[in-house]
Design an enzyme around this catalytic site. Sequence first.
Site, PDB file in Angstrom:
ATOM      1  N   HIS A 245       0.821  -1.211   0.000  1.00 39.71           N
ATOM      2  CA  HIS A 245       0.000   0.000   0.000  1.00 39.71           C
ATOM      3  C   HIS A 245       0.861   1.270   0.000  1.00 39.71           C
ATOM      4  O   HIS A 245       0.403   2.334  -0.424  1.00 39.71           O
ATOM      5  CB  HIS A 245      -0.931   0.004   1.216  1.00 39.71           C
ATOM      6  CG  HIS A 245      -2.305   0.496   0.912  1.00 39.71           C
ATOM      7  ND1 HIS A 245      -3.166  -0.159   0.046  1.00 39.71           N
ATOM      8  CD2 HIS A 245      -2.983   1.599   1.329  1.00 39.71           C
ATOM      9  CE1 HIS A 245      -4.298   0.513  -0.029  1.00 39.71           C
ATOM     10  NE2 HIS A 245      -4.213   1.585   0.725  1.00 39.71           N
ATOM     11  N   ARG A 248       1.113   2.593  -3.398  1.00 42.38           N
ATOM     12  CA  ARG A 248      -0.116   3.296  -3.804  1.00 42.38           C
ATOM     13  C   ARG A 248      -0.110   4.723  -3.257  1.00 42.38           C
ATOM     14  O   ARG A 248      -0.427   5.678  -3.977  1.00 42.38           O
ATOM     15  CB  ARG A 248      -1.329   2.513  -3.292  1.00 42.38           C
ATOM     16  CG  ARG A 248      -2.698   3.135  -3.565  1.00 42.38           C
ATOM     17  CD  ARG A 248      -3.762   2.129  -3.158  1.00 42.38           C
ATOM     18  NE  ARG A 248      -5.093   2.705  -3.020  1.00 42.38           N
ATOM     19  CZ  ARG A 248      -5.968   2.838  -3.999  1.00 42.38           C
ATOM     20  NH1 ARG A 248      -5.636   2.491  -5.238  1.00 42.38           N
ATOM     21  NH2 ARG A 248      -7.177   3.336  -3.788  1.00 42.38           N
ATOM     22  N   HIS A 271     -11.335   5.928  -5.659  1.00 44.32           N
ATOM     23  CA  HIS A 271     -11.996   6.392  -4.434  1.00 44.32           C
ATOM     24  C   HIS A 271     -13.424   6.833  -4.756  1.00 44.32           C
ATOM     25  O   HIS A 271     -13.640   7.570  -5.706  1.00 44.32           O
ATOM     26  CB  HIS A 271     -11.246   7.591  -3.829  1.00 44.32           C
ATOM     27  CG  HIS A 271      -9.949   7.219  -3.187  1.00 44.32           C
ATOM     28  ND1 HIS A 271      -8.936   8.130  -2.949  1.00 44.32           N
ATOM     29  CD2 HIS A 271      -9.490   6.025  -2.714  1.00 44.32           C
ATOM     30  CE1 HIS A 271      -7.919   7.505  -2.370  1.00 44.32           C
ATOM     31  NE2 HIS A 271      -8.231   6.243  -2.213  1.00 44.32           N
ATOM     32  N   TYR A 280      -4.114  13.387   0.393  1.00 46.43           N
ATOM     33  CA  TYR A 280      -2.849  13.615  -0.313  1.00 46.43           C
ATOM     34  C   TYR A 280      -2.535  15.106  -0.461  1.00 46.43           C
ATOM     35  O   TYR A 280      -1.384  15.466  -0.689  1.00 46.43           O
ATOM     36  CB  TYR A 280      -2.857  12.904  -1.666  1.00 46.43           C
ATOM     37  CG  TYR A 280      -2.970  11.411  -1.479  1.00 46.43           C
ATOM     38  CD1 TYR A 280      -1.902  10.679  -0.969  1.00 46.43           C
ATOM     39  CD2 TYR A 280      -4.158  10.738  -1.731  1.00 46.43           C
ATOM     40  CE1 TYR A 280      -2.008   9.320  -0.734  1.00 46.43           C
ATOM     41  CE2 TYR A 280      -4.270   9.377  -1.510  1.00 46.43           C
ATOM     42  CZ  TYR A 280      -3.192   8.670  -1.013  1.00 46.43           C
ATOM     43  OH  TYR A 280      -3.303   7.330  -0.772  1.00 46.43           O
TER      44      TYR A 280
END
Length: 299
Positions: A245, A248, A271, A280
Amino acid sequence: MDWRSAIKGFQAYLRLEKSLADNSVEAYSRDIERLCQFSDIQIVKLKPETVTLTDLRNFITWINELGMIATSQARILSGVKAFYKYMLMEDLVKTDPSELLESPRITRKLPDTLSYQDINKLIAAIDLSKPEGPRNKAILETLYGSGLRVSELTELKLSNLYLEIEFIKVAGKGNKERLVPIGGEAIKAIKIYIENLRVHIAVKKGEEDIVFLNRRGGRLSRQMIFLMIQGLAQTIGLNKAISPHTFRHSFATHLVEGGADLRAVQEMLGHESITTTEIYTHLDREYLKSTISQFHPRS
């Protein structure tokens, strides 16, 4: 209605109506098992249809006293809310006792990311002379080049590779499909793996369309990929707890840092809500703050 029957019906709803993966169904089931355990220790046993808002608040107090952290509590309450949404939809309850239930406040932890240099070091540490080397390189290039979840990577199909137009089709959460662009380095690594390694593997029946295979011809487990990445981190002396992850998160962070549109990043990550992707932007702000601290003469 007894708890066993209610949980069984809930599981069927999650699988058939919501198209959730087995891991997700098991996680939701465990949440309701907790509520069932709480019911068993009450003087007057609770039934699924007799649970009230007060009972659920007492349940929160109980799991808190067990020492569960706020994130675990929030996860369980999410399962309970989904359960009573199902119960209401099936007319098994007249009102939803969880509707006014508040989740514990949690601080959102920013995910760990890797620098571009660290990613290059990890990929460079792969021993390409070993049979699994080209496959492992293709895996890391795909994780970082497309931002896939590890479950999406293990389920990736040959028939969903559109490398000539630089896209792959991914089956995400709830079997929702999306097209994701894939970079040139990942395309090159996938082609090398398929053409030079995969063609020599005796593929198990039913796995013919799976891209990434183990040496016995079956699909890779998430644990195998996790251990491979951990091994590479140890090889280069990377003192970070990383997982599939992490690639990602790094994919998304580097896009945002480079000025990518948040909606585009949301689409690529799969998402449902833009608020999930907005984490982010916080990472980007941390990056900007550290840049100022490091380079500004007044800092």
